[in-house]
Design a protein around this motif. Structure first.
Motif, PDB file in Angstrom:
ATOM      1  N   LYS A  71     -20.902  25.901  95.998  1.00 40.62           N
ATOM      2  CA  LYS A  71     -21.540  26.792  95.061  1.00 40.62           C
ATOM      3  C   LYS A  71     -22.643  27.531  95.765  1.00 40.62           C
ATOM      4  O   LYS A  71     -22.969  28.631  95.738  1.00 40.62           O
ATOM      5  N   ILE A  72     -23.650  26.674  96.311  1.00 39.18           N
ATOM      6  CA  ILE A  72     -24.798  27.282  97.010  1.00 39.18           C
ATOM      7  C   ILE A  72     -24.269  28.128  98.166  1.00 39.18           C
ATOM      8  O   ILE A  72     -24.819  29.324  98.368  1.00 39.18           O
ATOM      9  N   ILE A  81     -19.182  40.358 104.407  1.00 41.17           N
ATOM     10  CA  ILE A  81     -18.345  39.361 105.016  1.00 41.17           C
ATOM     11  C   ILE A  81     -18.097  38.200 104.342  1.00 41.17           C
ATOM     12  O   ILE A  81     -18.647  37.181 104.658  1.00 41.17           O
ATOM     13  N   LEU A  82     -17.266  38.150 103.421  1.00 41.53           N
ATOM     14  CA  LEU A  82     -17.086  36.898 102.654  1.00 41.53           C
ATOM     15  C   LEU A  82     -16.390  35.968 103.447  1.00 41.53           C
ATOM     16  O   LEU A  82     -15.622  36.082 104.049  1.00 41.53           O
ATOM     17  N   ALA A  83     -16.950  34.680 102.891  1.00 37.39           N
ATOM     18  CA  ALA A  83     -16.622  33.449 103.755  1.00 37.39           C
ATOM     19  C   ALA A  83     -15.965  32.304 102.442  1.00 37.39           C
ATOM     20  O   ALA A  83     -15.253  31.359 102.863  1.00 37.39           O
ATOM     21  N   VAL A  84     -16.443  32.568 101.218  1.00 37.15           N
ATOM     22  CA  VAL A  84     -16.333  31.577 100.360  1.00 37.15           C
ATOM     23  C   VAL A  84     -16.001  32.338  98.716  1.00 37.15           C
ATOM     24  O   VAL A  84     -16.617  33.216  98.532  1.00 37.15           O
ATOM     25  N   VAL A  85     -15.021  31.727  98.309  1.00 41.71           N
ATOM     26  CA  VAL A  85     -14.501  32.150  96.987  1.00 41.71           C
ATOM     27  C   VAL A  85     -15.134  31.112  95.879  1.00 41.71           C
ATOM     28  O   VAL A  85     -15.676  30.190  96.395  1.00 41.71           O
ATOM     29  N   ASP A  86     -15.217  31.551  94.689  1.00 44.89           N
ATOM     30  CA  ASP A  86     -16.101  30.793  93.671  1.00 44.89           C
ATOM     31  C   ASP A  86     -15.121  29.958  92.970  1.00 44.89           C
ATOM     32  O   ASP A  86     -14.996  29.723  92.011  1.00 44.89           O
ATOM     33  N   ILE A  87     -14.668  28.804  93.902  1.00 40.64           N
ATOM     34  CA  ILE A  87     -13.846  27.520  93.229  1.00 40.64           C
ATOM     35  C   ILE A  87     -14.651  26.573  94.318  1.00 40.64           C
ATOM     36  O   ILE A  87     -14.115  26.764  95.391  1.00 40.64           O
ATOM     37  N   PHE A  88     -15.254  25.568  93.853  1.00 39.81           N
ATOM     38  CA  PHE A  88     -16.001  24.687  94.626  1.00 39.81           C
ATOM     39  C   PHE A  88     -15.585  23.304  94.680  1.00 39.81           C
ATOM     40  O   PHE A  88     -16.144  22.464  95.310  1.00 39.81           O
ATOM     41  N   LYS A  89     -14.344  23.173  94.208  1.00 38.55           N
ATOM     42  CA  LYS A  89     -13.656  21.619  94.373  1.00 38.55           C
ATOM     43  C   LYS A  89     -12.324  22.023  95.198  1.00 38.55           C
ATOM     44  O   LYS A  89     -11.648  22.952  94.708  1.00 38.55           O
ATOM     45  N   PHE A  96      -4.834  26.565  93.720  1.00 34.94           N
ATOM     46  CA  PHE A  96      -4.770  28.003  93.892  1.00 34.94           C
ATOM     47  C   PHE A  96      -4.130  28.525  94.789  1.00 34.94           C
ATOM     48  O   PHE A  96      -3.382  29.438  94.484  1.00 34.94           O
ATOM     49  N   VAL A  97      -4.124  28.096  96.175  1.00 38.34           N
ATOM     50  CA  VAL A  97      -3.644  28.621  97.183  1.00 38.34           C
ATOM     51  C   VAL A  97      -2.161  28.042  97.160  1.00 38.34           C
ATOM     52  O   VAL A  97      -1.434  28.308  98.355  1.00 38.34           O
ATOM     53  N   GLY A  98      -1.583  26.994  96.455  1.00 41.48           N
ATOM     54  CA  GLY A  98      -0.449  26.497  96.618  1.00 41.48           C
ATOM     55  C   GLY A  98      -0.118  25.603  97.901  1.00 41.48           C
ATOM     56  O   GLY A  98       0.922  25.435  97.888  1.00 41.48           O
ATOM     57  N   GLU A  99      -1.158  24.773  98.115  1.00 44.70           N
ATOM     58  CA  GLU A  99      -1.077  23.897  99.059  1.00 44.70           C
ATOM     59  C   GLU A  99      -0.767  22.487  98.597  1.00 44.70           C
ATOM     60  O   GLU A  99      -1.018  22.002  97.462  1.00 44.70           O
ATOM     61  N   LEU A 113      -9.071  33.354 100.717  1.00 43.29           N
ATOM     62  CA  LEU A 113      -9.716  34.969 101.016  1.00 43.29           C
ATOM     63  C   LEU A 113      -8.856  35.741 101.675  1.00 43.29           C
ATOM     64  O   LEU A 113      -8.833  36.926 101.503  1.00 43.29           O
ATOM     65  N   ALA A 114      -7.758  35.228 102.240  1.00 47.12           N
ATOM     66  CA  ALA A 114      -6.739  35.900 102.788  1.00 47.12           C
ATOM     67  C   ALA A 114      -5.775  36.623 101.456  1.00 47.12           C
ATOM     68  O   ALA A 114      -5.119  37.784 101.739  1.00 47.12           O
ATOM     69  N   LEU A 115      -5.942  36.079 100.653  1.00 49.33           N
ATOM     70  CA  LEU A 115      -5.081  36.473  99.315  1.00 49.33           C
ATOM     71  C   LEU A 115      -5.970  37.697  98.383  1.00 49.33           C
ATOM     72  O   LEU A 115      -5.515  37.797  97.514  1.00 49.33           O
ATOM     73  N   PHE A 116      -7.183  37.681  98.693  1.00 49.47           N
ATOM     74  CA  PHE A 116      -8.080  38.465  98.050  1.00 49.47           C
ATOM     75  C   PHE A 116      -7.816  39.898  98.010  1.00 49.47           C
ATOM     76  O   PHE A 116      -7.736  40.564  98.998  1.00 49.47           O
ATOM     77  N   PRO A 117      -7.415  40.377  96.703  1.00 49.24           N
ATOM     78  CA  PRO A 117      -6.925  41.733  96.524  1.00 49.24           C
ATOM     79  C   PRO A 117      -8.210  42.663  96.848  1.00 49.24           C
ATOM     80  O   PRO A 117      -9.208  42.319  96.292  1.00 49.24           O
ATOM     81  N   THR A 118      -8.242  43.915  97.285  1.00 52.17           N
ATOM     82  CA  THR A 118      -9.285  44.741  97.673  1.00 52.17           C
ATOM     83  C   THR A 118      -9.442  45.510  96.374  1.00 52.17           C
ATOM     84  O   THR A 118     -10.766  46.027  96.380  1.00 52.17           O
ATOM     85  N   ASN A 119      -8.838  45.233  95.344  1.00 50.62           N
ATOM     86  CA  ASN A 119      -9.335  46.132  94.132  1.00 50.62           C
ATOM     87  C   ASN A 119      -9.990  45.041  93.088  1.00 50.62           C
ATOM     88  O   ASN A 119     -10.304  45.678  91.972  1.00 50.62           O
ATOM     89  N   LEU A 120     -10.182  43.751  93.360  1.00 52.49           N
ATOM     90  CA  LEU A 120     -11.170  42.921  92.409  1.00 52.49           C
ATOM     91  C   LEU A 120     -12.547  42.634  93.190  1.00 52.49           C
ATOM     92  O   LEU A 120     -12.605  42.773  94.404  1.00 52.49           O
ATOM     93  N   GLY A 121     -13.564  42.570  92.330  1.00 50.00           N
ATOM     94  CA  GLY A 121     -14.667  42.020  92.866  1.00 50.00           C
ATOM     95  C   GLY A 121     -14.590  40.410  93.087  1.00 50.00           C
ATOM     96  O   GLY A 121     -13.661  39.756  92.703  1.00 50.00           O
ATOM     97  N   ILE A 122     -15.332  39.936  93.723  1.00 49.81           N
ATOM     98  CA  ILE A 122     -15.402  38.603  94.132  1.00 49.81           C
ATOM     99  C   ILE A 122     -15.536  37.595  93.064  1.00 49.81           C
ATOM    100  O   ILE A 122     -14.872  36.511  92.946  1.00 49.81           O
TER     101      ILE A 122
END
Length: 127
Positions: A71-72, A81-89, A96-99, A113-122
């Motif tokens: 979260k920090i 240059i995003l590196a972290v999404v707001d899912i913390f566990k 979410f990623v289907g693993e 982040l590879a699934l991040f659509p450009t039309n949404l905010g983080i």
């Protein structure tokens, strides 16, 4: 370190220390002030790693809990240059990623982040 709800006198025990107002793990220091300085230093270390986009460094940082450090990192990353999404566990991010295999949190963050659509905010993406 935490603010105590019950302000009654409480004796420090083997691994936990108490003042009138605070409680903390004894390994963090003999006083609340010492513990605060140490925890603040840990937070600064995670912020530095996040600002550099070093998700492997965040992953290997063991001085803060999993959700706390991620979260920090999310809030203090370099937003252009995003590196972290707001899912913390790990479990929810894994779902979410289907693993189904046991990938690291750093690898899951990269996959998300590879699934991040450009039309949404983080914030919209992870929420």
């Amino acid at each position: 370190m935490f603010l105590r709800k019950n302000m009654e006198h409480r004796e420090s025990v083997e691994n936990r220390s108490y003042s009138y107002i605070h409680g903390w793990y004894s390994s963090l220091g003999a006083t609340a002030e010492e513990a605060f300085v140490k925890v603040r230093g840990y937070v600064v270390q995670v912020i530095t790693l996040a600002s550099q986009g070093d998700v492997e460094g965040i992953e290997s940082f063991e001085r803060l809990g999993e959700a706390t450090k991620w979260k920090i990192a999310f809030h203090h990353q370099n937003r252009p240059i995003l590196a972290v999404v707001d899912i913390f566990k790990k479990a929810p991010l894994d779902a979410f990623v289907g693993e189904t295999a046991g990938r690291s949190m750093a690898a899951l963050q990269k996959t998300a982040l590879a699934l991040f659509p450009t039309n949404l905010g983080i914030l919209e993406f992870g929420g």
